[in-house]
Design an enzyme around this catalytic site. Structure first.
Site, PDB file in Angstrom:
ATOM      1  N   ASP A  34       0.869  -1.181   0.000  1.00  0.00           N
ATOM      2  CA  ASP A  34       0.000   0.000   0.000  1.00  0.00           C
ATOM      3  C   ASP A  34       0.906   1.231   0.000  1.00  0.00           C
ATOM      4  OD1 ASP A  34      -3.259   0.231   0.922  1.00  0.00           O
ATOM      5  OD2 ASP A  34      -2.090   2.071   0.990  1.00  0.00           O
ATOM      6  N   ILE A  35       0.317   2.368  -0.311  1.00  0.00           N
ATOM      7  CA  ILE A  35       1.055   3.635  -0.196  1.00  0.00           C
ATOM      8  C   ILE A  35       1.167   4.023   1.278  1.00  0.00           C
ATOM      9  CG2 ILE A  35      -0.964   5.173  -0.404  1.00  0.00           C
ATOM     10  CD1 ILE A  35       0.714   6.942  -2.253  1.00  0.00           C
ATOM     11  N   ASP A  52       3.731   2.572  -4.063  1.00  0.00           N
ATOM     12  CA  ASP A  52       2.864   3.599  -4.642  1.00  0.00           C
ATOM     13  C   ASP A  52       2.681   3.180  -6.100  1.00  0.00           C
ATOM     14  OD1 ASP A  52       1.821   5.767  -5.995  1.00  0.00           O
ATOM     15  OD2 ASP A  52       3.032   7.256  -4.936  1.00  0.00           O
ATOM     16  N   TYR A 141     -14.543   8.783 -11.567  1.00  0.00           N
ATOM     17  CA  TYR A 141     -14.350   7.399 -11.100  1.00  0.00           C
ATOM     18  C   TYR A 141     -14.820   6.418 -12.177  1.00  0.00           C
ATOM     19  CZ  TYR A 141     -15.058   3.277  -8.062  1.00  0.00           C
ATOM     20  OH  TYR A 141     -15.035   2.027  -7.492  1.00  0.00           O
ATOM     21  N   LYS A 145     -12.921   3.626 -14.539  1.00  0.00           N
ATOM     22  CA  LYS A 145     -13.285   2.196 -14.487  1.00  0.00           C
ATOM     23  C   LYS A 145     -13.542   1.643 -15.888  1.00  0.00           C
ATOM     24  CE  LYS A 145     -12.801   1.353 -10.134  1.00  0.00           C
ATOM     25  NZ  LYS A 145     -11.599   0.598  -9.715  1.00  0.00           N
TER      26      LYS A 145
HETATM   27  N1  LIG Z   1     -15.492  -0.995  -1.701  1.00  0.00           N
HETATM   28  C1  LIG Z   1     -16.403  -1.034  -2.653  1.00  0.00           C
HETATM   29  O1  LIG Z   1     -17.618  -0.953  -2.379  1.00  0.00           O
HETATM   30  C2  LIG Z   1     -15.964  -1.189  -4.096  1.00  0.00           C
HETATM   31  C3  LIG Z   1     -16.945  -1.423  -5.077  1.00  0.00           C
HETATM   32  C4  LIG Z   1     -16.563  -1.542  -6.410  1.00  0.00           C
HETATM   33  C5  LIG Z   1     -15.210  -1.480  -6.762  1.00  0.00           C
HETATM   34  N2  LIG Z   1     -14.285  -1.249  -5.791  1.00  0.00           N
HETATM   35  C6  LIG Z   1     -12.875  -1.127  -6.223  1.00  0.00           C
HETATM   36  O2  LIG Z   1     -12.041  -2.005  -5.488  1.00  0.00           O
HETATM   37  C7  LIG Z   1     -10.751  -1.410  -5.285  1.00  0.00           C
HETATM   38  C8  LIG Z   1     -10.431  -1.370  -3.797  1.00  0.00           C
HETATM   39  O3  LIG Z   1     -11.494  -0.721  -3.135  1.00  0.00           O
HETATM   40  P1  LIG Z   1     -11.523  -0.507  -1.547  1.00  0.00           P
HETATM   41  O4  LIG Z   1     -12.949  -0.361  -1.182  1.00  0.00           O
HETATM   42  O5  LIG Z   1     -10.663  -1.492  -0.860  1.00  0.00           O
HETATM   43  O6  LIG Z   1     -10.878   0.956  -1.484  1.00  0.00           O
HETATM   44  P2  LIG Z   1     -10.235   1.715  -0.209  1.00  0.00           P
HETATM   45  O7  LIG Z   1     -10.322   3.168  -0.497  1.00  0.00           O
HETATM   46  O8  LIG Z   1     -10.791   1.189   1.058  1.00  0.00           O
HETATM   47  O9  LIG Z   1      -8.715   1.246  -0.327  1.00  0.00           O
HETATM   48  C9  LIG Z   1      -7.892   1.670  -1.387  1.00  0.00           C
HETATM   49  C10 LIG Z   1      -6.453   1.541  -0.921  1.00  0.00           C
HETATM   50  O10 LIG Z   1      -5.634   2.052  -1.978  1.00  0.00           O
HETATM   51  C11 LIG Z   1      -4.554   2.722  -1.375  1.00  0.00           C
HETATM   52  N3  LIG Z   1      -3.960   3.671  -2.315  1.00  0.00           N
HETATM   53  C12 LIG Z   1      -4.380   4.926  -2.638  1.00  0.00           C
HETATM   54  N4  LIG Z   1      -3.517   5.479  -3.508  1.00  0.00           N
HETATM   55  C13 LIG Z   1      -2.552   4.560  -3.751  1.00  0.00           C
HETATM   56  C14 LIG Z   1      -1.380   4.548  -4.561  1.00  0.00           C
HETATM   57  N5  LIG Z   1      -1.011   5.613  -5.295  1.00  0.00           N
HETATM   58  N6  LIG Z   1      -0.623   3.419  -4.571  1.00  0.00           N
HETATM   59  C15 LIG Z   1      -0.965   2.342  -3.831  1.00  0.00           C
HETATM   60  N7  LIG Z   1      -2.052   2.300  -3.028  1.00  0.00           N
HETATM   61  C16 LIG Z   1      -2.836   3.394  -3.002  1.00  0.00           C
HETATM   62  C17 LIG Z   1      -5.147   3.403  -0.143  1.00  0.00           C
HETATM   63  O11 LIG Z   1      -4.146   3.718   0.817  1.00  0.00           O
HETATM   64  C18 LIG Z   1      -6.131   2.352   0.342  1.00  0.00           C
HETATM   65  O12 LIG Z   1      -5.571   1.509   1.336  1.00  0.00           O
HETATM   66  C19 LIG Z   1     -10.834  -0.019  -5.948  1.00  0.00           C
HETATM   67  O13 LIG Z   1     -10.352  -0.109  -7.270  1.00  0.00           O
HETATM   68  C20 LIG Z   1     -12.325   0.254  -5.979  1.00  0.00           C
HETATM   69  O14 LIG Z   1     -12.668   1.138  -7.008  1.00  0.00           O
HETATM   70  C21 LIG Z   1     -14.638  -1.100  -4.476  1.00  0.00           C
END
Ligand SMILES: NC(=O)c1ccc[n+]([C@@H]2O[C@H](COP(=O)([O-])OP(=O)(O)OC[C@H]3O[C@@H](n4cnc5c(N)ncnc54)[C@H](O)[C@@H]3O)[C@@H](O)[C@H]2O)c1
Length: 318
Positions: A34-35, A52, A141, A145
């Site tokens: 993670d970042i 990152d 967003y 996607k």
């Molecule tokens: N949670 C949902 O309901 C949901 C639904 C559909 C799709 N998604 C997709 O699933 C994926 C994960 O979602 P989530 O809910 O765990 O999101 P989240 O926001 O809880 O977690 C995302 C993580 O990405 C990390 N991050 C941010 N910038 C970064 C970078 N530059 N490099 C590396 N890491 C980085 C953040 O620190 C965080 O821990 C995303 O692509 C999201 O669009 C989530």
């Protein structure tokens, strides 16, 4: 077996996907990244790399160092946060995916990419939304996607990369807080119900959206990556859902367990507009037919489990 790298592992999905992957393939086989550097929790339990995903050298370093064969690319900005910071959202969501795909191409890694119901828009058929349909999202967003789905398709057709993906609905879970999406209310409502017996919802009572409980989501991700590639006609963006629910229906189900629970509505126009641009109920037949997708939790089963698990946490902490 080559190892697995999970980017964005500290978020809502990663907090549960990493333990599920470690249970399936062995603790040493999964590297979380993670970042954000972990201060505890599942990320701190095993192999961890600071990555990152907008820095190709950091992805490459992790892939070389740990002998990675599959990347679950979760690092991203979610819908509501992305609307506040569209330029950063483009850099992280598109720039990050592009760099992950490039490293995967050079090191012959498989890639999982989570798309979303946000990849649809107001001109998409809102009910029984087909697998292949109009996708003209109005959020940054959603634009990242759809573009991500197409980019993953391109890397498969052009370079033979094993890319696979799901259009995930709103996810409900209790381990990590949600990361700033439009469906976050579906998690917050349970926390507030347990603690205060009251919730102020930022979406209208009748806003119908697809949802899924996290154990179904992590299982769907792993089952898709395990599926027979020859059967995956729609490999990068499978519609998957478990239920199609409104805030009023969540509240009614919670009231079956906590009869004094009350809900009021204080609508946030930004998130309401995003929700109104998304479908109400998607059709996931392609996933069911091509790799056997089947949800285990409906609204009643999810509500029962969420209240029990959160109740244990809240009362255990007292
Ligand atoms: N949670 C949902 O309901 C949901 C639904 C559909 C799709 N998604 C997709 O699933 C994926 C994960 O979602 P989530 O809910 O765990 O999101 P989240 O926001 O809880 O977690 C995302 C993580 O990405 C990390 N991050 C941010 N910038 C970064 C970078 N530059 N490099 C590396 N890491 C980085 C953040 O620190 C965080 O821990 C995303 O692509 C999201 O669009 C989530």
């Amino acid at each position: 077996m080559r190892r697995i790298l999970v980017t964005g592992a500290g978020g809502q999905i990663g907090s549960e996907l990493v333990p599920a992957l470690r249970a399936q393939y062995g603790g040493d086989s999964v590297v979380s990244s993670d970042i954000r550097v972990p201060s505890g929790g599942t990320m701190a339990d095993g192999r961890f790399e600071h990555v990152d995903c907008t820095h190709i050298r950091e992805i490459e370093h992790a892939v070389r160092r740990h002998g990675i064969g599959t990347i679950y690319h979760l690092g991203a900005l979610l819908s509501a946060v992305a609307e506040e910071r569209p330029r950063v959202a483009w850099d992280v969501n598109m720039g990050g995916l592009y760099r992950v795909l490039e490293v995967a191409r050079q090191h012959d890694c498989a890639v999982f990419f989570p798309s979303s119901i946000g990849a649809f828009g107001p001109t998409t058929p809102p009910t029984q939304t087909p697998q292949v349909t109009i996708q003209r999202p109005t959020t940054i967003y959603g634009i990242t996607k759809v573009s991500g789905e197409l980019l993953c398709d391109y890397y498969h057709h052009r370079f033979g990369l094993d890319t696979r993906g799901l259009r995930l609905p709103g996810l409900v879970s209790y381990t990590a807080p949600p990361g700033g999406g439009t469906t976050d209310y579906a998690v917050d409502i349970f926390h507030h119900a347990i603690r205060y017996r009251h919730y102020s919802c930022f979406l209208r009572a009748d806003t119908r959206l697809d949802m899924m409980y996290m154990p179904d989501a992590t299982r769907a991700i792993i089952e898709l990556m395990e599926a027979d590639a020859a059967r995956l006609a729609d490999r990068n963006a499978f519609n998957v859902t478990a239920m199609s629910v409104t805030p009023a229906e969540f509240a009614a189900e919670i009231r079956r367990h906590l009869s004094d629970f009350e809900i009021e509505y204080d609508v946030d126009p930004v998130r309401q507009a995003i929700a109104d641009s998304w479908p109400e109920q998607i059709d996931d037949h392609a996933a069911r037919e091509q790799w056997g997708w089947k949800p285990r939790y409906d609204l009643a089963a999810m509500t029962r489990d969420m209240l029990a698990r959160l109740g244990e946490r809240v009362h255990g902490a007292r």
